[in-house]
Design a protein around this motif. Structure first.
Motif, PDB file in Angstrom:
ATOM      1  N   GLN A  57       4.397 -68.905 -51.740  1.00 41.75           N
ATOM      2  CA  GLN A  57       4.796 -68.834 -53.143  1.00 41.75           C
ATOM      3  C   GLN A  57       4.357 -70.102 -53.865  1.00 41.75           C
ATOM      4  O   GLN A  57       4.404 -71.193 -53.294  1.00 41.75           O
ATOM      5  CB  GLN A  57       6.302 -68.680 -53.253  1.00 41.75           C
ATOM      6  CG  GLN A  57       6.814 -67.376 -52.701  1.00 41.75           C
ATOM      7  CD  GLN A  57       8.324 -67.289 -52.810  1.00 41.75           C
ATOM      8  OE1 GLN A  57       9.001 -68.242 -53.140  1.00 41.75           O
ATOM      9  NE2 GLN A  57       8.851 -66.115 -52.529  1.00 41.75           N
ATOM     10  N   PRO A  58       3.952 -69.977 -55.115  1.00 39.44           N
ATOM     11  CA  PRO A  58       3.558 -71.153 -55.885  1.00 39.44           C
ATOM     12  C   PRO A  58       4.714 -72.153 -55.972  1.00 39.44           C
ATOM     13  O   PRO A  58       5.877 -71.769 -56.054  1.00 39.44           O
ATOM     14  CB  PRO A  58       3.239 -70.588 -57.263  1.00 39.44           C
ATOM     15  CG  PRO A  58       3.001 -69.142 -57.050  1.00 39.44           C
ATOM     16  CD  PRO A  58       3.818 -68.746 -55.868  1.00 39.44           C
ATOM     17  N   GLY A  59       4.372 -73.428 -55.925  1.00 42.96           N
ATOM     18  CA  GLY A  59       5.392 -74.454 -56.049  1.00 42.96           C
ATOM     19  C   GLY A  59       5.877 -75.019 -54.732  1.00 42.96           C
ATOM     20  O   GLY A  59       6.540 -76.046 -54.709  1.00 42.96           O
ATOM     21  N   HIS A  60       5.569 -74.368 -53.619  1.00 43.40           N
ATOM     22  CA  HIS A  60       5.954 -74.898 -52.311  1.00 43.40           C
ATOM     23  C   HIS A  60       4.898 -75.887 -51.827  1.00 43.40           C
ATOM     24  O   HIS A  60       3.706 -75.647 -51.970  1.00 43.40           O
ATOM     25  CB  HIS A  60       6.125 -73.776 -51.281  1.00 43.40           C
ATOM     26  CG  HIS A  60       7.360 -72.981 -51.497  1.00 43.40           C
ATOM     27  ND1 HIS A  60       7.332 -71.642 -51.781  1.00 43.40           N
ATOM     28  CD2 HIS A  60       8.657 -73.337 -51.491  1.00 43.40           C
ATOM     29  CE1 HIS A  60       8.571 -71.199 -51.931  1.00 43.40           C
ATOM     30  NE2 HIS A  60       9.396 -72.225 -51.758  1.00 43.40           N
ATOM     31  N   LEU A  61       5.339 -76.989 -51.253  1.00 43.87           N
ATOM     32  CA  LEU A  61       4.432 -78.008 -50.764  1.00 43.87           C
ATOM     33  C   LEU A  61       3.886 -77.648 -49.389  1.00 43.87           C
ATOM     34  O   LEU A  61       4.618 -77.128 -48.548  1.00 43.87           O
ATOM     35  CB  LEU A  61       5.159 -79.358 -50.651  1.00 43.87           C
ATOM     36  CG  LEU A  61       5.734 -79.943 -51.937  1.00 43.87           C
ATOM     37  CD1 LEU A  61       6.492 -81.222 -51.619  1.00 43.87           C
ATOM     38  CD2 LEU A  61       4.645 -80.204 -52.946  1.00 43.87           C
ATOM     39  N   THR A  62       2.611 -77.972 -49.170  1.00 44.97           N
ATOM     40  CA  THR A  62       2.030 -77.790 -47.849  1.00 44.97           C
ATOM     41  C   THR A  62       2.582 -78.874 -46.925  1.00 44.97           C
ATOM     42  O   THR A  62       3.178 -79.856 -47.381  1.00 44.97           O
ATOM     43  CB  THR A  62       0.493 -77.902 -47.883  1.00 44.97           C
ATOM     44  OG1 THR A  62       0.143 -79.231 -48.262  1.00 44.97           O
ATOM     45  CG2 THR A  62      -0.135 -76.900 -48.838  1.00 44.97           C
ATOM     46  N   SER A  63       2.364 -78.724 -45.641  1.00 43.34           N
ATOM     47  CA  SER A  63       2.820 -79.730 -44.677  1.00 43.34           C
ATOM     48  C   SER A  63       2.196 -81.082 -44.979  1.00 43.34           C
ATOM     49  O   SER A  63       2.857 -82.122 -44.891  1.00 43.34           O
ATOM     50  CB  SER A  63       2.459 -79.306 -43.256  1.00 43.34           C
ATOM     51  OG  SER A  63       3.178 -78.151 -42.901  1.00 43.34           O
ATOM     52  N   GLU A  64       0.938 -81.073 -45.339  1.00 40.01           N
ATOM     53  CA  GLU A  64       0.239 -82.321 -45.672  1.00 40.01           C
ATOM     54  C   GLU A  64       0.873 -82.984 -46.891  1.00 40.01           C
ATOM     55  O   GLU A  64       1.089 -84.194 -46.902  1.00 40.01           O
ATOM     56  CB  GLU A  64      -1.236 -82.015 -45.928  1.00 40.01           C
ATOM     57  CG  GLU A  64      -2.097 -83.234 -46.106  1.00 40.01           C
ATOM     58  CD  GLU A  64      -3.558 -82.858 -46.266  1.00 40.01           C
ATOM     59  OE1 GLU A  64      -4.087 -83.109 -47.347  1.00 40.01           O
ATOM     60  OE2 GLU A  64      -4.138 -82.313 -45.304  1.00 40.01           O
ATOM     61  N   GLU A  65       1.171 -82.196 -47.905  1.00 40.87           N
ATOM     62  CA  GLU A  65       1.807 -82.738 -49.111  1.00 40.87           C
ATOM     63  C   GLU A  65       3.208 -83.264 -48.813  1.00 40.87           C
ATOM     64  O   GLU A  65       3.620 -84.293 -49.350  1.00 40.87           O
ATOM     65  CB  GLU A  65       1.864 -81.664 -50.204  1.00 40.87           C
ATOM     66  CG  GLU A  65       0.504 -81.286 -50.742  1.00 40.87           C
ATOM     67  CD  GLU A  65       0.517 -80.035 -51.592  1.00 40.87           C
ATOM     68  OE1 GLU A  65      -0.360 -79.918 -52.460  1.00 40.87           O
ATOM     69  OE2 GLU A  65       1.399 -79.161 -51.383  1.00 40.87           O
ATOM     70  N   ARG A  66       3.931 -82.567 -47.942  1.00 38.66           N
ATOM     71  CA  ARG A  66       5.274 -83.024 -47.566  1.00 38.66           C
ATOM     72  C   ARG A  66       5.223 -84.364 -46.847  1.00 38.66           C
ATOM     73  O   ARG A  66       6.043 -85.239 -47.081  1.00 38.66           O
ATOM     74  CB  ARG A  66       5.963 -81.981 -46.690  1.00 38.66           C
ATOM     75  CG  ARG A  66       6.311 -80.712 -47.445  1.00 38.66           C
ATOM     76  CD  ARG A  66       6.727 -79.619 -46.499  1.00 38.66           C
ATOM     77  NE  ARG A  66       7.948 -79.947 -45.813  1.00 38.66           N
ATOM     78  CZ  ARG A  66       9.094 -79.308 -45.962  1.00 38.66           C
ATOM     79  NH1 ARG A  66       9.151 -78.285 -46.772  1.00 38.66           N
ATOM     80  NH2 ARG A  66      10.150 -79.670 -45.289  1.00 38.66           N
ATOM     81  N   GLU A  67       4.241 -84.524 -45.939  1.00 37.62           N
ATOM     82  CA  GLU A  67       4.071 -85.786 -45.218  1.00 37.62           C
ATOM     83  C   GLU A  67       3.735 -86.924 -46.171  1.00 37.62           C
ATOM     84  O   GLU A  67       4.234 -88.034 -46.042  1.00 37.62           O
ATOM     85  CB  GLU A  67       3.023 -85.651 -44.127  1.00 37.62           C
ATOM     86  CG  GLU A  67       3.459 -84.842 -42.938  1.00 37.62           C
ATOM     87  CD  GLU A  67       4.703 -85.418 -42.273  1.00 37.62           C
ATOM     88  OE1 GLU A  67       4.786 -86.649 -42.072  1.00 37.62           O
ATOM     89  OE2 GLU A  67       5.611 -84.627 -41.960  1.00 37.62           O
ATOM     90  N   GLU A  68       2.853 -86.630 -47.117  1.00 37.90           N
ATOM     91  CA  GLU A  68       2.469 -87.650 -48.100  1.00 37.90           C
ATOM     92  C   GLU A  68       3.682 -88.048 -48.953  1.00 37.90           C
ATOM     93  O   GLU A  68       3.902 -89.237 -49.210  1.00 37.90           O
ATOM     94  CB  GLU A  68       1.348 -87.154 -49.001  1.00 37.90           C
ATOM     95  CG  GLU A  68       0.908 -88.184 -50.020  1.00 37.90           C
ATOM     96  CD  GLU A  68      -0.207 -87.692 -50.924  1.00 37.90           C
ATOM     97  OE1 GLU A  68      -0.650 -88.492 -51.746  1.00 37.90           O
ATOM     98  OE2 GLU A  68      -0.618 -86.522 -50.794  1.00 37.90           O
ATOM     99  N   LEU A  69       4.479 -87.090 -49.348  1.00 43.61           N
ATOM    100  CA  LEU A  69       5.668 -87.379 -50.147  1.00 43.61           C
ATOM    101  C   LEU A  69       6.653 -88.238 -49.364  1.00 43.61           C
ATOM    102  O   LEU A  69       7.208 -89.192 -49.891  1.00 43.61           O
ATOM    103  CB  LEU A  69       6.324 -86.070 -50.588  1.00 43.61           C
ATOM    104  CG  LEU A  69       7.529 -86.173 -51.523  1.00 43.61           C
ATOM    105  CD1 LEU A  69       7.154 -86.926 -52.797  1.00 43.61           C
ATOM    106  CD2 LEU A  69       8.034 -84.792 -51.861  1.00 43.61           C
ATOM    107  N   LYS A  70       6.844 -87.920 -48.079  1.00 42.49           N
ATOM    108  CA  LYS A  70       7.712 -88.739 -47.233  1.00 42.49           C
ATOM    109  C   LYS A  70       7.214 -90.171 -47.174  1.00 42.49           C
ATOM    110  O   LYS A  70       7.985 -91.119 -47.275  1.00 42.49           O
ATOM    111  CB  LYS A  70       7.752 -88.180 -45.807  1.00 42.49           C
ATOM    112  CG  LYS A  70       8.782 -87.132 -45.551  1.00 42.49           C
ATOM    113  CD  LYS A  70       8.881 -86.966 -44.036  1.00 42.49           C
ATOM    114  CE  LYS A  70       8.932 -85.528 -43.645  1.00 42.49           C
ATOM    115  NZ  LYS A  70       8.947 -85.342 -42.203  1.00 42.49           N
TER     116      LYS A  70
END
Length: 74
Positions: A57-70
């Protein structure tokens, strides 16, 4: 920290299980039953894989994006 009953699956196992769902035509629940794993665990892995492939679904972060955000939050 997880419960002592929490099972951890290898990335290879998850990848193979997700591929089995994609190519077999079976439901996530049926594949989980065949593999002897929790259907909720496999469903979560399958959803995450779909998001990572850009099929979520649009708006969900990919695993890579989640890692970068962390990393940025640290």
């Amino acid at each position: 920290m997880g419960s002592k009953y929490t099972k951890r699956y290898t990335e290879e196992f998850k990848r193979d299980a997700i591929a089995l769902v994609d190519c077999s035509g079976k439901t996530v629940t049926a594949v989980a039953r065949d593999l002897g794993v929790s259907s909720e665990s496999l469903r979560g892995c399958y959803r995450r894989a779909r998001i990572d492939r850009g099929q979520g679904q649009p708006g969900h972060l990919t695993s890579e994006e989640r890692e970068e955000l962390k990393r940025l939050r640290r």
